[in-house]
Design an enzyme around this catalytic site. Structure first.
Site, PDB file in Angstrom:
ATOM      1  NE  ARG A 164      -4.194  -1.472   0.111  1.00  0.00           N
ATOM      2  CZ  ARG A 164      -4.325  -2.759  -0.159  1.00  0.00           C
ATOM      3  NH1 ARG A 164      -3.304  -3.448  -0.661  1.00  0.00           N
ATOM      4  NH2 ARG A 164      -5.478  -3.366   0.028  1.00  0.00           N
ATOM      5  CB  SER A 238      -8.576  -0.806   4.442  1.00  0.00           C
ATOM      6  OG  SER A 238      -8.979  -2.031   3.901  1.00  0.00           O
ATOM      7  CD  GLU A 334      -5.413   1.564   2.170  1.00  0.00           C
ATOM      8  OE1 GLU A 334      -5.406   2.230   1.119  1.00  0.00           O
ATOM      9  OE2 GLU A 334      -6.238   0.678   2.422  1.00  0.00           O
TER      10      GLU A 334
END
Ligand code: EPU
Length: 338
Positions: A164, A238, A334
């Site tokens: 990520r 998320s 995130e």
């Protein structure tokens, strides 16, 4: 291109937060983008590039120039017996590119079905799901530096892709605008079924040797069953990354919590399910006013009505605090917070 002042961003972020940008412009080509970046009247403005608005939390109005990149086009540049090289404009909706590839039987991004956002945003956080990552098929990308308008091509090694993340989320954060991306997809690889939820779903439905169309449909069904649709309930997927801990820390956690959900990570470390950690703190489906975690997935923070960006952020900070107090683990966002 059209310049708007005091432009509402409510429809431009999947949290549905009602904030404004002082200046908002949508660009449809690299030339238009270069023109804006080199325009003397915008030189001193703070600039931010918006993709699909699906991974961002605006905590207040944006006092600068927000540039929405809407560069289109999907083209097959090369094709041989084994693979295709595809170029896509940064403004293409990611799932449109997935559909194009699945329809052509090109293997490599089918597990990334239904990830919200645009092609240009995909490399920034190296999107991933169900055992596949954007970086797996990536060849190169083009874009411009925000400060100078100068063009650069990045090949895979330049991008520093990791879980990520990429150079565009770190050293070059807010400093480089992606305009197009090139991916190489296979014409004969087998689908990647390493992710348990995916292989379980296919087995349960009696699908033994799935086509990539079947894999893509399975991923769509799994996502729909546990991730709220941002068109209906504001969210950005998320909110936190899954934290990675050392072998030693994991052993200690496992001794105390035998049901802890984890996955092996690089260099002997262990990735722990942030959703599990949050659920264990009693925060799955918890609501404070219009903000809450999804009742189906604790890692998804939702705007159930008219929550503000700062209310969402405050809620997220409380989750972080609870997880840190209970497990000694510091969750990392995130989602991009602006
Ligand atoms: N779990 C819980 N409680 C929860 C949620 C999850 O215990 O409330 C446990 C369950 O055991 C579940 C496991 O965690 O089986 C894994 O859950 P899931 O398959 O949903 O994966 P995840 O690790 O929570 C990651 C990505 C998702 C991606 C899925 C599938 C991150 C931060 N998130 O979630 O990506 O769709 O894997 O590959 O890595 C996103 O980035 O926005 C995103 C949605």
């Amino acid at each position: 291109m059209l310049l708007n002042k005091n432009h509402s961003l409510k429809n431009w972020n999947t949290f549905g937060v009602d904030v404004k940008a002082k200046l908002f412009i949508e660009v449809f080509s690299e030339d238009e983008l270069r023109e804006i970046l080199s325009d003397i009247k915008f030189k001193s403005e703070r600039k931010f590039i918006l993709g699909g608005g699906s991974n961002i939390l605006f905590k207040k109005d944006f006092e600068g120039l927000l540039i929405k990149v809407s560069i289109s086009g999907i083209n097959v540049l090369e094709e041989n017996d084994n693979s295709v090289l595809i170029e896509a404009g940064a403004g293409i909706i990611w799932n449109e590119l997935v559909k194009f590839c699945v329809d052509g039987n090109y293997v490599g991004i089918e597990n990334l079905t239904l990830i919200p956002g645009t092609v240009g945003a995909a490399p920034i956080q190296n999107i991933g799901a169900y055992g596949q990552e954007f970086a797996d098929t990536f060849v190169s990308l083009n874009g411009l530096f925000v400060e100078t308008g100068e063009q650069k091509t990045f090949i895979k090694d330049d991008c520093k892709f990791s879980y990520r993340s990429s150079i565009f989320k770190e050293e070059l954060k807010n400093n480089f605008v992606v305009t197009s991306v090139r991916l190489r997809l296979s014409k004969n690889l087998k689908p990647n079924l390493t992710y348990k939820a995916l292989s379980d779903y296919l087995a349960k439905n009696g699908i033994i040797n799935p086509t990539i169309k079947e894999v893509s449909s399975a991923v769509a069904e799994i996502r729909k069953s546990k991730l709220p649709d941002p068109q209906k309930i504001g969210n950005a997927g998320s909110f936190f990354k899954n934290p990675v801990v050392s072998e030693d820390s994991f052993r200690k956690l496992k001794a105390e919590y035998s049901d802890i959900v984890s996955f092996p990570s690089e260099s002997g470390q262990t990735k722990i399910s942030a959703g599990w950690l949050i659920e264990k703190c009693g925060w799955k489906g918890k609501r404070v006013g219009d903000v809450g975690t999804s009742p189906d997935h604790a890692l998804i923070i939702c705007n159930f009505g008219n929550a503000t960006g700062s209310e969402i952020l405050e809620f997220a900070m409380r989750i972080k605090e609870e997880v840190a107090n209970k497990f000694g683990i510091q969750l990392e966002e995130e989602v991009n917070i602006l």
